[in-house]
Design an enzyme around this catalytic site. Structure first.
Site, PDB file in Angstrom:
ATOM      1  N   ASN A 387       2.393   0.878   3.059  1.00 23.58           N
ATOM      2  CA  ASN A 387       2.425  -0.562   2.847  1.00 23.58           C
ATOM      3  C   ASN A 387       1.060  -1.174   3.189  1.00 23.58           C
ATOM      4  O   ASN A 387       0.252  -1.432   2.297  1.00 23.58           O
ATOM      5  CB  ASN A 387       3.567  -1.158   3.686  1.00 23.58           C
ATOM      6  CG  ASN A 387       3.826  -2.611   3.371  1.00 23.58           C
ATOM      7  OD1 ASN A 387       2.974  -3.291   2.825  1.00 23.58           O
ATOM      8  ND2 ASN A 387       4.999  -3.098   3.707  1.00 23.58           N
ATOM      9  N   ASP A 388       0.777  -1.357   4.480  1.00 29.56           N
ATOM     10  CA  ASP A 388      -0.460  -2.048   4.885  1.00 29.56           C
ATOM     11  C   ASP A 388      -1.713  -1.413   4.271  1.00 29.56           C
ATOM     12  O   ASP A 388      -2.645  -2.123   3.909  1.00 29.56           O
ATOM     13  CB  ASP A 388      -0.623  -2.003   6.414  1.00 29.56           C
ATOM     14  CG  ASP A 388       0.452  -2.785   7.126  1.00 29.56           C
ATOM     15  OD1 ASP A 388       1.111  -3.602   6.479  1.00 29.56           O
ATOM     16  OD2 ASP A 388       0.636  -2.550   8.338  1.00 29.56           O
ATOM     17  N   VAL A 389      -1.729  -0.089   4.181  1.00 35.34           N
ATOM     18  CA  VAL A 389      -2.963   0.583   3.753  1.00 35.34           C
ATOM     19  C   VAL A 389      -3.227   0.393   2.264  1.00 35.34           C
ATOM     20  O   VAL A 389      -4.223   0.873   1.738  1.00 35.34           O
ATOM     21  CB  VAL A 389      -2.951   2.091   4.122  1.00 35.34           C
ATOM     22  CG1 VAL A 389      -2.828   2.289   5.616  1.00 35.34           C
ATOM     23  CG2 VAL A 389      -1.861   2.856   3.374  1.00 35.34           C
TER      24      VAL A 389
END
Ligand code: NDP
Length: 461
Positions: A387-389
């Site tokens: 997600n974040d990456v």
């Protein structure tokens, strides 16, 4: 005997350094680990050759207990529980250093007659060792969910409390240095430093623990090196400095890959909670859901697919099915590679270790810097529990908490498939702009189950 010991120490140091070099790549990591472990055996043997080393039955009992606890623990621990295992191992190192200093204090009658550098090094080791032990125990508790992962702080009193405890520990240490040999003083140092270790780590959010463990690991290394200096033991100095230096570099690299300062991580308050983000009116809020059969067709007719694994793949233990999917695609003539972000998952090298465990060929694993230019000529980017990456807000939105964090340029691919269970956020607690991109399709479900379904559909294409 001294020459033999020195020679053995030199062999051990060479093995530590050679082993550490092996840890820089997945292909050589296992061998590197074994070489460093063998180096530690050599260093222990050399230390045991010291004349009048002490009580042999006690030494054998200690080694026996360590082996009995350590081997089964290391064998049984799951990959996802590795950060807490490291926290425990690191913690006991710090605790041992603090206890050695206490024992030396008693042995020497309060460091009476010791050189100033021995006293300073011993007291430094006592403070940092005790702090690392208790801090690591809290980190273990948070990662294991025994202690609540949310920040637990004394609010505005937190900083004065930390300062008071640090001053207490330093005050007792100064009194010892000034020639007061009373044992209560070293006990005071131990108590103040221990409570400081607890209250410094409690206010940090559970998800930041891997970085904290790495930082405490570096502290333990430095305290071991200081003890080595005090005891005139070269092995402890060298091994401690190696741990201190590599732990500091690792902490720095993790912080850089998350685009956060170490100070802000220790100050806590990031991750595990939803952060409001300015999304802008122009953003299309529609999300397109897709099915396993559509995903199978899309990938079967692609020339190039990049798999982007993340924390969700680790939680679902989906690495084996992901490898099976990649093999099936390769059999159909599709080129498959894996894009590895340095902080994907919850510990450094998390994705490399999982994919290596699933026998994914190392040359298919590409680091962020090597693969980012490849996305533009890729037909399908398959995001499995990351997600974040992958969040373009890190590049595009200066108001985003992750702005400036280097990301995988998944949004540059021709089409993107995101496999996750819901629209929930990841570690940073922020919405991912990628999901609202018109070329992104969401495949909702557990990573392992859904990849299994895609495989079934793919077999029928
Ligand atoms: P994220 O934590 O950003 O996102 C993981 C996603 O996986 C979630 O959004 C979740 O969505 C999904 N997921 C969870 N379980 C499953 C499942 N069973 N099946 C499918 N999907 C699942 O992970 P990333 O790897 O992208 O990023 C790592 C984050 O962790 C970064 O912010 C990094 O800074 C941080 N971090 C990394 C450390 C490291 O050393 N690697 C250390 C400390 C922090 P849903 O619930 O909808 O399924």
């Amino acid at each position: 005997m001294i020459n033999l010991r020195t020679s053995l120490y030199i062999v051990a140091f060479a093995m530590f350094i050679y082993g550490l070099m092996g840890l820089t790549g997945p292909r050589t990591a296992v061998r590197g680990n074994l070489i460093a472990a063998a180096g530690m055996v050599v260093a222990i043997v050399a230390t045991l050759l010291t004349p009048h080393i002490g009580d042999w039955p006690l030494i054998i009992l200690g080694i026996g207990l360590g082996v009995l606890v350590g081997i089964p623990a290391a064998r049984q621990v799951k990959m996802t529980a590795m950060p807490q295992m490291v926290a425990l191992f690191n913690g006991v190192g710090g605790g041992a250093v603090a206890l050695i200093s206490w024992a030396e204090f008693r042995h020497s009658g309060g460091f009476a007659g010791d050189a100033a550098y021995v006293i300073v090094a011993s007291l430094f080791a006592t403070i940092i060792g005790a702090l690392s032990f208790w801090g690591s125990l809290v980190a273990f508790g948070k990662l294991q969910e025994i202690v609540p992962g949310r920040p637990i702080s004394a609010g505005r009193l937190q900083q004065p409390l930390n300062a008071l405890l640090l001053l207490g520990a330093i005050g007792c240490a100064i009194a010892i240095g000034a020639g007061d040999h009373h044992e209560l003083l070293i006990i005071g140092v131990l108590i103040f430093a221990s409570v400081l270790g607890l209250v410094v780590v409690l206010p940090i959010g559970g998800a930041d623990m891997p970085v904290v463990v790495s930082l405490l690991n570096a502290c333990t290394g430095l305290s071991a090196a200081a003890t080595g200096l005090a005891l005139n033991n070269t092995a402890m100095i060298v091994a401690g400095m190696i741990v201190g230096a590599s732990g500091s570099i690792l902490t720095d690299q993790m912080a850089k890959a998350m685009n956060r300062s170490i100070v802000s991580i220790v100050a806590g308050g990031f991750g595990g909670q939803v952060v409001a983000v300015a999304t802008g009116d122009s953003v299309d809020r529609t999300v397109r859901a897709t099915s396993a059969s559509d995903v199978a067709i899309q990938m079967a007719y692609a020339n190039r697919v990049i798999v982007v694994p993340g924390y969700g793949m680790a939680v679902a233990q989906a690495q084996h099915v992901v490898r099976d999917l990649a093999k099936l695609l390769e059999d159909k003539g599709v080129e498959v590679t894996y894009a590895i972000h340095p902080v994907a998952g919850r510990m450094p090298g998390h994705m490399n270790v999982l994919l290596a465990e699933a026998d994914v060929p190392y040359d298919q694993l590409k680091d962020m810097d090597d693969i980012n230019d490849e996305f533009a000529r890729t037909d399908v980017a398959l995001v499995v529990g990351a997600n974040d990456v992958t969040n373009p807000a890190a590049r595009n939105d200066p108001s985003s908490p992750i702005h400036g964090m280097p990301i995988l340029d998944v949004d540059h691919a021709k089409t993107v498939i995101v496999l996750k269970r819901s629209m929930n956020t990841g570690f940073a607690g922020i919405e991912n702009q990628l999901y609202f991109d018109p070329k992104t399709s969401m495949l909702f479900g557990d990573a392992k189950t859904m990849v299994g379904k895609v495989i079934e559909e793919l077999k029928a294409v």
